[in-house]
Design a protein around this motif. Structure first.
Motif, PDB file in Angstrom:
ATOM      1  N   GLY A 288     -19.784 -12.356 -20.898  1.00 44.81           N
ATOM      2  CA  GLY A 288     -20.392 -11.181 -20.327  1.00 44.81           C
ATOM      3  C   GLY A 288     -20.119  -9.909 -21.100  1.00 44.81           C
ATOM      4  N   THR A 289     -20.773  -8.849 -20.677  1.00 42.46           N
ATOM      5  CA  THR A 289     -20.604  -7.514 -21.250  1.00 42.46           C
ATOM      6  C   THR A 289     -20.470  -6.516 -20.102  1.00 42.46           C
ATOM      7  OG1 THR A 289     -21.927  -8.057 -23.196  1.00 42.46           O
ATOM      8  CG2 THR A 289     -21.676  -5.720 -22.673  1.00 42.46           C
ATOM      9  N   LEU A 290     -19.520  -5.616 -20.246  1.00 37.23           N
ATOM     10  CA  LEU A 290     -19.296  -4.533 -19.291  1.00 37.23           C
ATOM     11  C   LEU A 290     -19.737  -3.237 -19.964  1.00 37.23           C
ATOM     12  CD1 LEU A 290     -18.043  -3.312 -16.703  1.00 37.23           C
ATOM     13  CD2 LEU A 290     -15.807  -3.564 -17.783  1.00 37.23           C
ATOM     14  N   GLU A 291     -20.649  -2.504 -19.326  1.00 38.32           N
ATOM     15  CA  GLU A 291     -21.283  -1.372 -19.999  1.00 38.32           C
ATOM     16  C   GLU A 291     -21.396  -0.168 -19.066  1.00 38.32           C
ATOM     17  OE1 GLU A 291     -25.416  -0.630 -22.576  1.00 38.32           O
ATOM     18  OE2 GLU A 291     -24.804  -2.647 -21.948  1.00 38.32           O
ATOM     19  N   SER A 292     -21.138   1.025 -19.615  1.00 35.05           N
ATOM     20  CA  SER A 292     -21.236   2.250 -18.816  1.00 35.05           C
ATOM     21  C   SER A 292     -22.561   2.953 -19.066  1.00 35.05           C
ATOM     22  CB  SER A 292     -20.084   3.198 -19.157  1.00 35.05           C
ATOM     23  OG  SER A 292     -20.313   3.824 -20.416  1.00 35.05           O
ATOM     24  N   ALA A 293     -22.838   3.985 -18.252  1.00 32.88           N
ATOM     25  CA  ALA A 293     -24.065   4.767 -18.414  1.00 32.88           C
ATOM     26  C   ALA A 293     -24.138   5.434 -19.782  1.00 32.88           C
ATOM     27  CB  ALA A 293     -24.151   5.822 -17.315  1.00 32.88           C
ATOM     28  N   GLU A 294     -22.974   5.709 -20.379  1.00 33.13           N
ATOM     29  CA  GLU A 294     -22.916   6.364 -21.685  1.00 33.13           C
ATOM     30  C   GLU A 294     -23.022   5.384 -22.846  1.00 33.13           C
ATOM     31  OE1 GLU A 294     -21.594   8.654 -18.476  1.00 33.13           O
ATOM     32  OE2 GLU A 294     -20.676   6.797 -19.182  1.00 33.13           O
ATOM     33  N   GLY A 295     -23.162   4.081 -22.542  1.00 28.71           N
ATOM     34  CA  GLY A 295     -23.258   3.066 -23.581  1.00 28.71           C
ATOM     35  C   GLY A 295     -21.928   2.569 -24.096  1.00 28.71           C
ATOM     36  N   VAL A 296     -20.817   3.012 -23.475  1.00 30.82           N
ATOM     37  CA  VAL A 296     -19.494   2.499 -23.838  1.00 30.82           C
ATOM     38  C   VAL A 296     -19.372   1.074 -23.295  1.00 30.82           C
ATOM     39  CG1 VAL A 296     -17.008   2.879 -23.593  1.00 30.82           C
ATOM     40  CG2 VAL A 296     -18.561   4.827 -23.758  1.00 30.82           C
ATOM     41  N   LYS A 297     -18.691   0.194 -24.045  1.00 29.80           N
ATOM     42  CA  LYS A 297     -18.677  -1.210 -23.647  1.00 29.80           C
ATOM     43  C   LYS A 297     -17.273  -1.781 -23.549  1.00 29.80           C
ATOM     44  CE  LYS A 297     -23.280  -2.395 -25.395  1.00 29.80           C
ATOM     45  NZ  LYS A 297     -24.083  -3.296 -26.241  1.00 29.80           N
ATOM     46  N   ASP A 310     -22.544  -1.413 -15.501  1.00 30.78           N
ATOM     47  CA  ASP A 310     -23.308  -2.653 -15.359  1.00 30.78           C
ATOM     48  C   ASP A 310     -22.518  -3.774 -16.016  1.00 30.78           C
ATOM     49  OD1 ASP A 310     -25.479  -4.275 -14.641  1.00 30.78           O
ATOM     50  OD2 ASP A 310     -26.502  -3.958 -16.558  1.00 30.78           O
ATOM     51  N   TYR A 311     -22.284  -4.847 -15.263  1.00 31.78           N
ATOM     52  CA  TYR A 311     -21.581  -6.032 -15.777  1.00 31.78           C
ATOM     53  C   TYR A 311     -22.633  -7.133 -15.857  1.00 31.78           C
ATOM     54  CZ  TYR A 311     -16.747  -7.716 -16.552  1.00 31.78           C
ATOM     55  OH  TYR A 311     -15.559  -8.132 -17.120  1.00 31.78           O
ATOM     56  N   TRP A 312     -22.934  -7.618 -17.076  1.00 29.73           N
ATOM     57  CA  TRP A 312     -24.012  -8.577 -17.194  1.00 29.73           C
ATOM     58  C   TRP A 312     -23.632  -9.747 -18.093  1.00 29.73           C
ATOM     59  CZ3 TRP A 312     -25.845  -9.077 -22.202  1.00 29.73           C
ATOM     60  CH2 TRP A 312     -25.654  -7.990 -23.070  1.00 29.73           C
ATOM     61  N   GLY A 313     -24.325 -10.867 -17.859  1.00 30.03           N
ATOM     62  CA  GLY A 313     -24.073 -12.107 -18.589  1.00 30.03           C
ATOM     63  C   GLY A 313     -24.509 -13.274 -17.727  1.00 30.03           C
ATOM     64  N   PRO A 314     -24.215 -14.508 -18.134  1.00 30.75           N
ATOM     65  CA  PRO A 314     -24.559 -15.658 -17.290  1.00 30.75           C
ATOM     66  C   PRO A 314     -23.641 -15.735 -16.079  1.00 30.75           C
ATOM     67  CG  PRO A 314     -23.310 -16.387 -19.198  1.00 30.75           C
ATOM     68  CD  PRO A 314     -23.570 -14.916 -19.401  1.00 30.75           C
TER      69      PRO A 314
END
Length: 413
Positions: A288-297, A310-314
């Motif tokens: 997965g990837t954890l991402e903020s509104a500012e594009g920091v990951k 936003d936390y996204w992935g399978p």
């Protein structure tokens, strides 16, 4: 900045508590023409509302040609008013569209008691359960499942399924609590010497409302110390709305100090939180990837202020990409919130942990505390968006705009 729509609603009473959708004047309601305009920003599809008088609701309106028909849900809004809730489609900034609203007859989202718990079903399938019985010291939402029954949280410690890390047993589904309230820990579950553990106890349901557009659950909670003293009481509202290929969960909580002032302590252990599925975590074997509104990951998002993550992935092996976005309301204290979001899967909005999060405040143990005077209240509101695809594919920024700066909704003349 206006509050999100669900915070402006009047309380639903009577039939809603019995689990029946309350539709004030719905039997006599005519088709209602409305105009929706994205005045301030690009807006994704999202639930919106319009409050009308009962006279306007029952009036036979002239319907504009070419307007798009939409189903709405009608809620009571006082003695002589009603609120129409519906899902407006995506609009570009400055774009305006006409719609004709017709009250839905069947409940798409059902909210019912299930023993001491409450269940929310979408199209007859369980979406989530408000579990008040199995957590040692708090109610929480588990399971959370969508898109064909896929689970959107870690399943341990509630279920043993494959290989899942068995750390932090207090990470159960989706929950709201805090690690230091009047020096009592309401976050963890195991008491230690000199470290008292409190509990949040569900004391009843104030609303169980099913509907054609959304379902609404209202709850009441007491915050009780290890010595049995109640230091706070809260009311919670959980509204679930299917929106295209996403599901919106709106959560608001109003906490009132009881028997003295209430101090929200400065600690990273809080506050509105979810534990993502193991395969979605952003480290080790996670995909997965954890991402903020500012594009920091990923790890770099920890402790930083941001209006959304936003936390996204399978969510399952070999599966397609899904995501879980959490939005902080502009009406919340200390907006935009700081985040106790971790690559191992914890995902939490926490505006109180400043001495942990901010290197310039490490010596000030009280930098992040908030005091609610006795008898006074503080409200927090969050939107959780369960979606398909990654942050950009799901248009998370536009979805946040639709909530924080919603489009204008007015009766079309």
């Amino acid at each position: 900045m206006p509050k999100p729509e669900f915070l402006r609603r009047s309380a639903v009473a009577g039939a809603a508590v019995a689990g029946v959708a309350l539709a004030a004047g719905a039997a006599d309601a005519q088709s209602i023409p409305v105009r929706v305009t994205a005045e301030k920003a690009d807006s994704a599809a999202a639930p919106v509302s319009l409050t009308l008088s009962q006279a306007e609701l029952k009036k036979k309106h002239t319907l504009p040609k070419g307007a798009t028909p939409l189903v709405c849900q009608i809620r009571a809004a006082g003695a002589d008013k009603a609120t129409l809730v519906f899902v407006a489609p995506a609009l570009k900034k400055g774009e305006s569209k006409l719609f004709v609203l017709t009250p839905g007859k069947a409940a798409t989202v059902e909210v019912k008691e299930a023993g001491k718990n409450a269940e929310i079903r979408i199209g007859g399938q369980l979406f989530t359960r408000y579990d008040t019985t199995t957590g040692p010291n708090k109610p929480y939402l588990y399971p959370i499942q969508a898109f064909g029954g896929k689970h959107f949280t870690r399943r341990w410690p509630l279920e043993e399924v494959g290989h899942e890390e068995k750390d932090h047993p207090h990470h159960r589904g989706l929950w709201f609590t805090h690690g230091e309230m009047n020096d009592v820990d309401f976050w963890t579950e195991v008491a230690k010497a000199g470290h008292p553990i409190g509990k949040t106890v569900n004391t009843g349901y104030s609303a169980l409302e099913s509907g054609a557009v959304s379902g609404r659950l209202g709850t009441k909670t007491d915050w009780i110390t290890e010595q049995g003293k109640t230091i706070a009481r809260d009311t919670r509202e959980i509204v679930v709305t299917p929106v295209g290929e996403s599901i919106v969960l709106d959560f608001s909580v109003t906490v009132t100090a009881v028997g003295g002032p209430l101090t929200w302590g400065d600690t990273k252990e809080g506050t509105f939180a979810l534990r993502v599925p193991e395969i979605m975590k952003a480290e080790k074997e996670g995909k997965g990837t954890l991402e903020s509104a500012e594009g920091v990951k990923n790890a770099a998002v920890w402790g930083k202020p941001s209006p959304w993550h936003d936390y996204w992935g399978p969510v399952e092996a070999g599966g397609e990409t899904f995501g879980i976005a959490i939005f902080d309301s502009p009406s919340n204290p200390r907006y935009p919130t700081t985040w106790h979001s971790r690559t191992y899967g914890l995902y939490a909005a926490n505006p109180f942990g400043l001495h942990d999060f901010d290197t310039t405040k490490k010596t000030d143990r009280h930098a992040g505390q908030l005091i609610t005077p006795e008898g006074k209240s503080v409200t927090f509101a969050y939107r959780v968006l369960f979606h398909k695809g990654d942050t950009r594919a799901a248009k998370i920024a536009e979805s946040f705009n639709a909530w924080a700066t919603p489009p204008k909704v007015e009766l079309a003349k």
